[in-house]
Design an enzyme around this catalytic site. Structure first.
Site, short mmCIF file in Angstrom:
data_model
loop_
_atom_site.label_atom_id
_atom_site.label_comp_id
_atom_site.label_asym_id
_atom_site.label_seq_id
_atom_site.Cartn_x
_atom_site.Cartn_y
_atom_site.Cartn_z
N SER A 199 0.75 -1.17 -0.17
CA SER A 199 -0.07 -0.11 0.06
C SER A 199 0.92 1.27 -0.03
CB SER A 199 -0.85 -0.06 1.28
OG SER A 199 -1.55 1.15 1.48
N TYR A 212 -2.51 -0.52 10.25
CA TYR A 212 -2.78 -1.01 8.83
C TYR A 212 -1.43 -0.67 7.93
CZ TYR A 212 -3.86 -0.75 3.43
OH TYR A 212 -3.96 -0.91 2.21
#
Length: 272
Positions: free
Chosen positions: A142, A155
């Protein structure tokens, strides 16, 4: 890597990027064992893969359950043949809150799905991949793994772990026929919040300032990266901008992200 006639395991195949990767591999002549916890989502993917029935095997599996994952190689080989590639797409985000307000159950779930799950897939299938003439491991990371997003710290940490796992694997496998690609998507138009079990009502996640890439475009980019044996690939102008901004100045990248995303966070606690 030539996709045609190769057997791939794709996680998160029941929706979003995982579904689009699955469909793109099938269109290019590959074979897919699609994994997801969502059996209905997998059924929808199978419906979209009409005409590829013999080349798509939907398997409802929780990738955080090691014993279930370890049973997959024999099952998949019996149905489709030896596995040539693993594409770790499945992932979840955390509630948009600060670490101080995030409970340990949520922390452990994010780390289990985003890091331990992909690691389990890799550990399970790597022995077989090493016997293939050519093989591939793809890990979806990500933009949040290198440019911190407020309210998504855990995350981001789980995806940063995926980064180093991928780089370390590539180093260890340098003299083998197994290639490793790490993918850095920016904002993609998926339903990841709902799939993560989050209630985002009342939160403006559709602001025009947060332009997203369509999942089909992301899926195509990932499969093309596999074909080219790319080490790293960025998806979306935001991912590219933050990648270079972070190299120029980590503080600059962090501030740009904060200014764009701070409205997703609850108000900061105020001291009396």
């Amino acid at each position: 890597m030539d996709i045609a006639d190769k057997v791939f395991v794709v996680t998160g195949a029941g929706n979003g990027i995982g579904r689009e990767v699955t469909l793109e591999i099938l269109r290019r002549g590959g074979v897919v064992a699609g994994l997801d916890v969502d059996s209905e989502g997998l059924a929808d993917t199978a419906a979209l893969a009409e005409g590829f029935d013999e080349k798509f095997l939907p398997l409802t599996v929780d990738i955080t359950k090691r014993r279930l994952v370890e049973a997959l190689p024999k099952k998949i080989e019996k149905a489709l043949g030896p596995v040539d590639g693993v594409v770790n797409v499945a992932g979840i985000i955390q509630p948009f809150v600060r670490v101080n307000d995030l409970d340990f159950d949520a922390i452990e779930r994010v780390m289990a799905v985003n890091f331990i799950g992909p690691l389990t897939l890799i550990k399970t299938f790597l022995p077989g991949l090493l016997t293939r003439p050519e093989a591939h491991i793809t890990n979806v990371s990500s933009m949040g793994s290198y440019a911190p997003v407020p309210g998504q710290t855990i995350y981001g940490a789980s995806k940063a772990a995926i980064n180093l796992l991928s780089e370390g694997l590539r180093s260890e496998l340098r003299e083998s026929a197994v290639h490793v690609t790490v993918v850095y998507p920016g904002a993609i138009g998926t339903n990841i919040a709902a799939n993560s079990g989050l209630d985002m009502s009342g939160v403006d996640t559709e602001s025009s300032e947060r332009k997203t890439v369509e999942p089909a475009e992301a899926g195509k980019a990932i499969v093309e990266a596999i074909e080219a044996n790319k080490k790293r690939t960025l998806i979306g102008s935001d991912a590219s901008t933050m990648w270079w901004a972070n190299r120029v100045s980590p503080d600059l990248a962090s501030n740009l992200i904060y200014q764009g995303m701070k409205d997703l966070l609850p108000p900061s606690p105020v001291k009396d």
